[in-house]
Write a protein that holds these residues in place. Structure first.
Motif, PDB file in Angstrom:
ATOM      1  N   THR A  98       0.875  -1.168   0.000  1.00  0.00           N
ATOM      2  CA  THR A  98       0.000   0.000   0.000  1.00  0.00           C
ATOM      3  C   THR A  98       0.917   1.224   0.000  1.00  0.00           C
ATOM      4  O   THR A  98       2.135   1.096   0.177  1.00  0.00           O
ATOM      5  N   MET A 154      -0.367  -4.649   3.842  1.00  0.00           N
ATOM      6  CA  MET A 154      -1.458  -5.516   4.301  1.00  0.00           C
ATOM      7  C   MET A 154      -1.002  -6.972   4.225  1.00  0.00           C
ATOM      8  O   MET A 154      -0.069  -7.320   3.501  1.00  0.00           O
ATOM      9  N   TYR A 187     -10.771  -9.942  10.074  1.00  0.00           N
ATOM     10  CA  TYR A 187      -9.950  -8.729  10.071  1.00  0.00           C
ATOM     11  C   TYR A 187      -9.281  -8.529  11.427  1.00  0.00           C
ATOM     12  O   TYR A 187      -9.880  -8.724  12.490  1.00  0.00           O
ATOM     13  N   HIS A 235      -5.402  -6.260  13.113  1.00  0.00           N
ATOM     14  CA  HIS A 235      -4.267  -5.396  12.758  1.00  0.00           C
ATOM     15  C   HIS A 235      -3.036  -5.795  13.560  1.00  0.00           C
ATOM     16  O   HIS A 235      -3.132  -6.202  14.717  1.00  0.00           O
ATOM     17  N   LEU A 292      -7.548 -10.814   6.545  1.00  0.00           N
ATOM     18  CA  LEU A 292      -7.009  -9.507   6.176  1.00  0.00           C
ATOM     19  C   LEU A 292      -6.477  -8.847   7.448  1.00  0.00           C
ATOM     20  O   LEU A 292      -7.239  -8.573   8.372  1.00  0.00           O
ATOM     21  N   GLU A 295      -4.195  -5.613   8.741  1.00  0.00           N
ATOM     22  CA  GLU A 295      -3.592  -4.351   8.286  1.00  0.00           C
ATOM     23  C   GLU A 295      -2.533  -3.856   9.269  1.00  0.00           C
ATOM     24  O   GLU A 295      -2.415  -4.352  10.395  1.00  0.00           O
ATOM     25  N   GLU A 330      -2.018  -0.265   9.807  1.00  0.00           N
ATOM     26  CA  GLU A 330      -2.161   1.171  10.037  1.00  0.00           C
ATOM     27  C   GLU A 330      -3.396   1.523  10.862  1.00  0.00           C
ATOM     28  O   GLU A 330      -3.812   2.678  10.881  1.00  0.00           O
ATOM     29  N   GLU A 331      -3.963   0.563  11.559  1.00  0.00           N
ATOM     30  CA  GLU A 331      -5.175   0.832  12.333  1.00  0.00           C
ATOM     31  C   GLU A 331      -4.909   1.875  13.415  1.00  0.00           C
ATOM     32  O   GLU A 331      -5.763   2.717  13.695  1.00  0.00           O
ATOM     33  N   GLY A 355      -5.405   4.460   9.488  1.00  0.00           N
ATOM     34  CA  GLY A 355      -5.942   3.489   8.536  1.00  0.00           C
ATOM     35  C   GLY A 355      -6.360   4.074   7.204  1.00  0.00           C
ATOM     36  O   GLY A 355      -7.321   3.602   6.589  1.00  0.00           O
ATOM     37  N   ASN A 402      -5.243   3.839   4.291  1.00  0.00           N
ATOM     38  CA  ASN A 402      -5.113   2.999   3.097  1.00  0.00           C
ATOM     39  C   ASN A 402      -6.045   1.794   3.092  1.00  0.00           C
ATOM     40  O   ASN A 402      -6.072   1.044   2.114  1.00  0.00           O
ATOM     41  N   LEU A 403      -6.815   1.619   4.168  1.00  0.00           N
ATOM     42  CA  LEU A 403      -7.662   0.424   4.235  1.00  0.00           C
ATOM     43  C   LEU A 403      -8.825   0.485   3.249  1.00  0.00           C
ATOM     44  O   LEU A 403      -9.046  -0.457   2.484  1.00  0.00           O
ATOM     45  N   PHE A 448      -7.860  -0.025  -0.290  1.00  0.00           N
ATOM     46  CA  PHE A 448      -7.463  -1.417  -0.502  1.00  0.00           C
ATOM     47  C   PHE A 448      -8.692  -2.321  -0.615  1.00  0.00           C
ATOM     48  O   PHE A 448      -8.754  -3.207  -1.471  1.00  0.00           O
TER      49      PHE A 448
END
Length: 465
Positions: free
Chosen positions: A63, A68, A85, A87, A154, A156, A158-159, A163, A165-166, A169
């Motif tokens: 990203t 991710m 999901y 992080h 999934l 991530e 950057e939570e 976030g 870019n979530l 994505f």
């Protein structure tokens, strides 16, 4: 195959599960600090390797920010498909001197309740929670060589840093990530030994404001009173955000879209939840603040808020310096409920600041994310079997609760993928999330693994018709 075979596998493999969790906790994947970008990538690569060990097809996905992690396992034909999901990134660790042990050297200590506690940054938020699900998948695969349904994972990075870019994505990979329901493990239980599924989440707006007055720092003896003090100005502006008598936020239009909670719901919450004193006692408080007329629980589950999260300016080192600073900065967050619009709240806050600035002073703003609140429908078909599965593991009825935190992925999954989410977590109020000495109870980790095994089995009989 029976559920019991997988549960037994989870029990016998607990020490190995803990060892893997400790390995992940040792990676200082602080997403907000640029110097830890290599650690964030290391955590992503570690998770890919772990998923591959379990039998997932997994890869690191790039990203514009931190990567991710995506993994897939195909289940039996006709079985439901779930998207899990979590992080891998964590909060900064400061103030470091308040930690009883190194934040990224996990330790096991006996807690006040007698339960063993895993202490490390990320133990509860969210690495320990993520690993309950992955270790459940490992136990299922070890017991039968397969999973009872199709699973996409999934995770991530950057939570904890907005976030941003979530959502892009999710939208760019819609066809790959689409499933019947999302499973999110970033929440908690109602209380120790009392499982819950969170169906109400608050949204959030984060804003950073810097006020500049003079063009340089000044000698306070030569310029005090005569020159504007940006710290005083900022404090006045922030103070005006709340009505001192009622506790209500004063921004125009702030309460547009805030729902009225039925009295029967409030009565149920008073029955199952802690009193104000019980809820605040663990943090050394006894009197609720905020809006008059609402309990502490209601203020975090169903009412919006405005909080000052940080403020700085002038000389902040040891000792004393008679400086009149040029700049002052504050970080402010708003938690949202119902249909409150995050961008309208952001605009109202900025207008509030600008309207109170003298002509020769200025303000700069930096946004730090924004998301709407979310509510899971009580009619969602996967909710009843998940509640039943949790009750079977914990031997206590599972509650449907709200949460004061904000998990933007719930709204973004709905927006990008058209999917509802089940928020099932095993954190406790005393986990010290985002604080020094963050911990996760060993019982929560162990029974969390067992709970996911039961939940995954329970969902197989409830595919949408």
């Amino acid at each position: 195959m029976t559920v019991q075979a997988a549960l037994t596998q989870a029990d016998t493999g607990l020490d190995a599960s803990l060892s893997r969790l400790f390995d992940l906790l040792r990676i200082p994947s602080i997403s907000t600090q640029p110097e830890h970008a290599p650690d964030c990538r290391k955590a992503a690569e570690w998770l890919v390797d772990t998923l591959k060990e379990i039998g997932f097809e997994a890869s690191v996905r790039e990203t514009p920010g931190h990567p991710m992690v995506v993994g897939h396992v195909k289940g039996p034909e006709g079985a439901p498909h779930v998207l899990f999901y979590g992080h891998y990134d964590v909060q900064p660790v400061d103030p470091l001197d308040l930690w009883h042990s190194a934040p990224f050297e996990p330790v096991m200590v006996k807690g006040p309740t007698g339960d063993m506690e895993i202490t490390a940054r990320g133990a509860a938020d969210d690495k320990g929670q993520v690993m309950t699900f992955l270790e459940a998948c490992r136990a299922l695969k070890a017991a039968d060589g397969t999973l009872p349904l199709s699973v996409t994972v999934l995770i991530e990075g950057e939570e904890e840093s907005g976030g941003v870019n979530l959502l892009p994505f999710l939208e760019a990979n819609r066809d790959e990530l689409k499933a019947d329901v999302a499973l999110i493990c970033d929440t908690g239980m109602l209380a120790r030994g009392m499982p819950a599924i969170t169906t109400m989440l608050r949204g959030m707006v984060g804003e950073e404001v810097t006020i500049t007055c003079a063009n340089r720092d000044l000698h306070s003896g030569m310029y005090g009173n005569a020159a504007r003090n940006p710290i005083q100005l900022l404090c006045d502006i922030l103070s005006d955000l709340r009505d001192g008598a009622t506790g209500r936020v004063t921004l125009p239009g702030f309460y547009e879209g805030v729902p009225v909670i039925p009295e029967e719901t409030r009565a149920l919450w008073r029955k199952i939840g802690p009193t104000d004193q019980e809820g605040l006692a663990p943090v050394g408080l006894s009197l609720p603040a905020g809006e008059i007329g609402y309990t502490a629980l209601e203020q975090t589950w169903c009412r919006p808020s405005c909080e000052i999260n940080g403020i700085s300016g002038g000389y902040e080192e040891k000792g004393f310096k008679t400086v009149l600073p040029s700049k002052a900065m504050a970080k402010v967050s708003f938690r949202l409920v119902g249909d409150q619009d995050p961008e309208k709240i952001r605009a109202a806050f900025r207008a509030h600041v600008q309207a109170r600035l003298p002509a020769d002073c200025s303000a700069e703003f930096v946004p730090h994310g924004g998301s709407r609140a979310s509510i899971v429908s009580a009619n969602m078909p996967f909710l009843p079997p998940a509640l039943t599965a949790l009750e079977a593991e914990w031997q206590h009825p599972a509650a449907v609760i709200g949460c004061g935190g904000s998990i933007p992925v719930v709204t973004e999954v709905q927006q990008a993928l058209g999917m509802d989410s089940l928020l099932i977590g095993f954190g406790l109020e005393d986990d010290r999330v985002h604080s020094p000495n963050e911990k996760y109870d060993l019982t929560c980790f162990h029974k969390g693994i067992r709970s996911w095994i039961r939940v995954l089995y329970a969902l197989t009989g409830n595919a949408p018709q």
